[in-house]
Design an enzyme around this catalytic site. Structure first.
Site, PDB file in Angstrom:
ATOM      1  N   THR A  13      29.732  39.430  47.990  1.00  0.00           N
ATOM      2  CA  THR A  13      30.510  38.253  47.592  1.00  0.00           C
ATOM      3  C   THR A  13      31.347  37.861  48.793  1.00  0.00           C
ATOM      4  OG1 THR A  13      30.579  38.861  45.260  1.00  0.00           O
ATOM      5  CG2 THR A  13      32.285  37.375  46.041  1.00  0.00           C
ATOM      6  N   LYS A  16      28.949  31.971  42.803  1.00  0.00           N
ATOM      7  CA  LYS A  16      29.758  33.168  42.574  1.00  0.00           C
ATOM      8  C   LYS A  16      31.249  32.824  42.525  1.00  0.00           C
ATOM      9  CE  LYS A  16      30.691  37.465  41.928  1.00  0.00           C
ATOM     10  NZ  LYS A  16      30.337  38.599  42.782  1.00  0.00           N
TER      11      LYS A  16
END
Length: 358
Positions: free
Chosen positions: A221, A296
């Site tokens: 991420t 995300k």
């Protein structure tokens, strides 16, 4: 059942099931029966079809039953097969065959057929994965990839922390360069954006060491900007680059049920779908490079709102003297229930604050 039917000149036909292995296809190549196609027309639409077509025959594709079957059908990529054959058997002659719309053929010509052990080597060559970031998430992902039949080459700063997966079959390397140099795909899931830049861009690391044509898949991420930078530089150097952050935490990683959010070229997403299926169950193409990270970020906004509400509710309930376990049972199936409450409510009540994603 997803089937490709080949109609031969004598009127007979040959069928390939969508679940076939690389060995099935390579065996036909070794016997001089086939050439590898990269696209075909399905129901009037040209699709990226990495499969085998017999010479001197007409191609008919039967209807795909579902998207999952279509993904399984696409997974065998002709260029990886050709590279593996050429590297293992230098006497093999590879040539671009007749053009087809949005694709091409590889003609494979060997003077001697491949033996059974040769075919095993080729399949192994196509299943070699480099993995960097063997932490809470990465360790479970490595295990699931090995269960799916991939050969895992790993790098970690501290070898002692990955002795368990080494004992289970992962191959450890002392440097990133050694880890990635012969792999068809390289997966990274590291801690912070600066770690992503280090493992890819520092001298001697992934961009300098991975073989040309490899798939570079960053599952960290991180920021969309870094994903776009990596795609631009990687593409320039001849790599296939995807940003594919995940959601589902340590539980999803352990159970192989991660949601995988993929950005990059759609053809690369298609080619890596089988790889993703070893780690997750909800796999989606989000768009161009960086879009996986944008998805995300939106996911994290939703989580932050829900989780802050869970924490506030539990704090209030405790302050007012409620039994937190009874409170949890009372509201979990009502309108206030949520995935965040189900996953983290019990942990908060038990004061279990161990990280589940780092």
């Amino acid at each position: 059942m997803i089937i490709m039917k080949i109609t031969l000149k004598d009127g007979s036909f040959k069928e390939y099931e969508g679940s076939m292995s690389v060995l099935d296809i390579t065996k036909d190549i070794s016997e001089g029966l086939a050439r590898v196609a990269t696209s075909a027309r399905v129901n009037g639409e040209v699709v990226d079809l990495r499969h085998v077509v017999d010479e001197d025959c007409e191609l008919e594709i039967l209807t795909f039953d579902n998207e999952e079957g279509k993904g399984a059908f696409w997974h065998t990529t002709s260029h990886i097969m050709a590279q593996a054959i050429k590297r293992l058997y230098p006497d093999t002659k590879l040539a671009i065959g007749p053009s087809i719309e949005n694709g091409f053929y590889y003609d494979v010509d060997r003077e001697t057929p491949f033996a059974a052990e040769d075919l095993e080597k080729i399949e192994k060559e196509m299943k070699k994965i480099g993995f960097i970031g063997v932490g809470i998430m990465g360790k479970s992902m490595v295990r699931n990839l090995m269960k799916a039949g991939y050969e895992l080459h790993i790098y970690a700063r501290t070898k002692a922390k990955v002795e368990d997966v080494i004992g289970e079959g992962a191959i450890f390397h002392e440097t990133i360069s050694e880890c990635v140099k012969d792999c068809e795909a390289v997966i990274t899931i590291v801690g912070f954006p600066q770690d992503v830049e280090e493992v890819y861009f520092d001298s001697g690391n992934i961009l300098d060491s991975a073989k040309k044509g490899a798939y570079l898949i960053d599952m960290t991420t991180t920021s969309p900007q870094i994903a776009e930078k990596l795609y631009e530089e990687g593409t320039k150097r001849g790599f296939h680059v995807l940003d594919a952050p995940v959601t589902g935490g340590d539980t999803g990683a352990r159970e192989g049920t991660l949601s995988i959010l993929v950005g990059g070229d759609k053809s690369d997403y298609t080619n890596c779908h089988e790889l993703f299926e070893a780690m997750g169950t909800n796999i989606n193409y989000e768009g161009s490079a960086g879009c996986g990270q944008h998805c995300k970020l939106a996911n994290q906004i939703m989580i932050a709102g829900a989780l802050s509400g869970v924490c506030e509710a539990l704090t209030y309930a405790k302050e007012k003297g409620l039994d937190l376990n009874v409170f949890s049972k009372s509201v979990a199936t009502g309108a206030a229930g949520s995935r965040q409450f189900d996953l983290f409510g019990p942990k908060i009540i038990e004061k279990d604050y161990a990280p589940g994603f780092f």
